[in-house]
Design a protein around this motif. Structure first.
Motif, mmCIF file in Angstrom:
data_model
loop_
_atom_site.group_PDB
_atom_site.id
_atom_site.type_symbol
_atom_site.label_atom_id
_atom_site.label_comp_id
_atom_site.label_asym_id
_atom_site.label_seq_id
_atom_site.Cartn_x
_atom_site.Cartn_y
_atom_site.Cartn_z
ATOM 1 N N ALA A 117 1.544 -1.498 0.122
ATOM 2 C CA ALA A 117 -0.096 -0.031 -0.300
ATOM 3 C C ALA A 117 0.847 1.130 0.096
ATOM 4 O O ALA A 117 0.588 2.038 -0.405
ATOM 5 C CB ALA A 117 -0.752 -0.189 1.524
ATOM 6 N N HIS A 118 2.230 1.817 0.367
ATOM 7 C CA HIS A 118 2.945 2.266 0.738
ATOM 8 C C HIS A 118 3.834 2.157 -0.217
ATOM 9 O O HIS A 118 4.852 3.602 0.404
ATOM 10 C CB HIS A 118 3.015 2.849 2.457
ATOM 11 C CG HIS A 118 2.058 3.125 3.090
ATOM 12 N ND1 HIS A 118 0.737 4.059 3.580
ATOM 13 C CD2 HIS A 118 1.699 1.966 3.713
ATOM 14 C CE1 HIS A 118 0.637 3.570 3.724
ATOM 15 N NE2 HIS A 118 0.507 2.928 4.058
ATOM 16 N N GLY A 119 4.358 1.281 -0.636
ATOM 17 C CA GLY A 119 5.708 1.294 -1.648
ATOM 18 C C GLY A 119 6.761 1.363 -1.240
ATOM 19 O O GLY A 119 7.181 1.345 0.494
ATOM 20 N N PRO A 120 8.231 1.700 -1.214
ATOM 21 C CA PRO A 120 9.017 0.830 -1.059
ATOM 22 C C PRO A 120 10.030 2.448 -0.284
ATOM 23 O O PRO A 120 11.171 2.330 0.348
ATOM 24 C CB PRO A 120 10.012 0.750 -1.831
ATOM 25 C CG PRO A 120 9.255 1.503 -3.329
ATOM 26 C CD PRO A 120 7.821 1.586 -3.041
ATOM 27 N N GLY A 121 8.989 3.621 -0.600
ATOM 28 C CA GLY A 121 9.792 5.036 -0.145
ATOM 29 C C GLY A 121 10.478 5.593 -1.311
ATOM 30 O O GLY A 121 10.487 5.134 -1.823
ATOM 31 N N GLU A 122 11.369 6.551 -0.389
ATOM 32 C CA GLU A 122 12.067 7.720 -1.344
ATOM 33 C C GLU A 122 13.268 7.625 -1.822
ATOM 34 O O GLU A 122 14.192 7.665 -2.268
ATOM 35 C CB GLU A 122 11.409 8.674 -1.635
ATOM 36 C CG GLU A 122 9.870 9.325 -1.232
ATOM 37 C CD GLU A 122 9.502 10.605 -0.740
ATOM 38 O OE1 GLU A 122 10.898 11.928 -0.689
ATOM 39 O OE2 GLU A 122 8.534 10.967 -1.181
ATOM 40 N N LYS A 123 13.558 6.897 -0.345
ATOM 41 C CA LYS A 123 15.084 6.892 -0.391
ATOM 42 C C LYS A 123 15.504 5.641 -1.045
ATOM 43 O O LYS A 123 15.406 4.324 -0.991
ATOM 44 C CB LYS A 123 15.585 7.168 0.809
ATOM 45 C CG LYS A 123 15.782 8.883 1.603
ATOM 46 C CD LYS A 123 16.386 9.742 0.195
ATOM 47 C CE LYS A 123 15.681 10.610 0.981
ATOM 48 N NZ LYS A 123 15.514 12.025 0.616
ATOM 49 N N LEU A 124 17.208 5.390 -1.872
ATOM 50 C CA LEU A 124 17.549 4.016 -2.704
ATOM 51 C C LEU A 124 16.339 3.103 -3.245
ATOM 52 O O LEU A 124 16.121 1.817 -2.707
ATOM 53 C CB LEU A 124 18.485 3.204 -1.510
ATOM 54 C CG LEU A 124 19.498 4.107 0.038
ATOM 55 C CD1 LEU A 124 20.000 3.806 0.727
ATOM 56 C CD2 LEU A 124 20.549 4.538 -1.266
#
Length: 135
Positions: A117-124
């Motif tokens: 639902a929230h994805g892998p994030g923005e970093k790396l």
């Protein structure tokens, strides 16, 4: 900063678990095939190899962030399949630990659904995927 660290640690845990699972399969494919055969599945050696490579693919996606949401969803389906196939209600009688293993798969599913639902994030994170979130 705390959110980024939490996401990266979660990705390391998810990916690490699938790396470990695949490693065990590659180290003793015969034992994995025996376990699959004991559960009543046909072609256990073929299924062992498929499972090992599938787990490698999940690990790569979860660690890199590429196709992260798709991999999280696929991993969730896989984890619940494993729960019922190898630790389901037919194995609980006389073995309380099997019920514990069964329930543990659902806690793993909860994390994977959150990741989906929230994805892998923005970093790396490699920004690839069919379910990619807008930047």
């Amino acid at each position: 900063m705390g959110k980024t660290i939490a996401i990266l640690v979660a990705r390391l845990i998810f990916g690490g678990l699938f790396v470990m699972a695949a490693s065990f399969k590659f180290m003793d494919m015969g034992a994995t095939a025996g376990y699959i055969a004991a559960a009543g599945f046909p072609l256990p050696l073929l299924l062992s190899w498929i499972a090992a490579f599938f787990e490698v693919g999940l690990a790569v996606a979860l660690l890199s962030g590429a196709f992260f949401s798709e991999a999280s969803l696929a991993a969730g389906v896989y984890v619940i399949f494993l729960a019922f196939a190898f630790h389901g209600p037919n194995r609980w009688e006389g073995n309380q630990a099997e019920f514990g293993f069964f329930v543990d798969h659902f806690t793993f599913l909860a994390g994977l659904l959150f990741a989906f639902a929230h994805g892998p994030g923005e970093k790396l994170s490699v920004n690839l995927g069919l379910l990619r979130r807008p930047a």
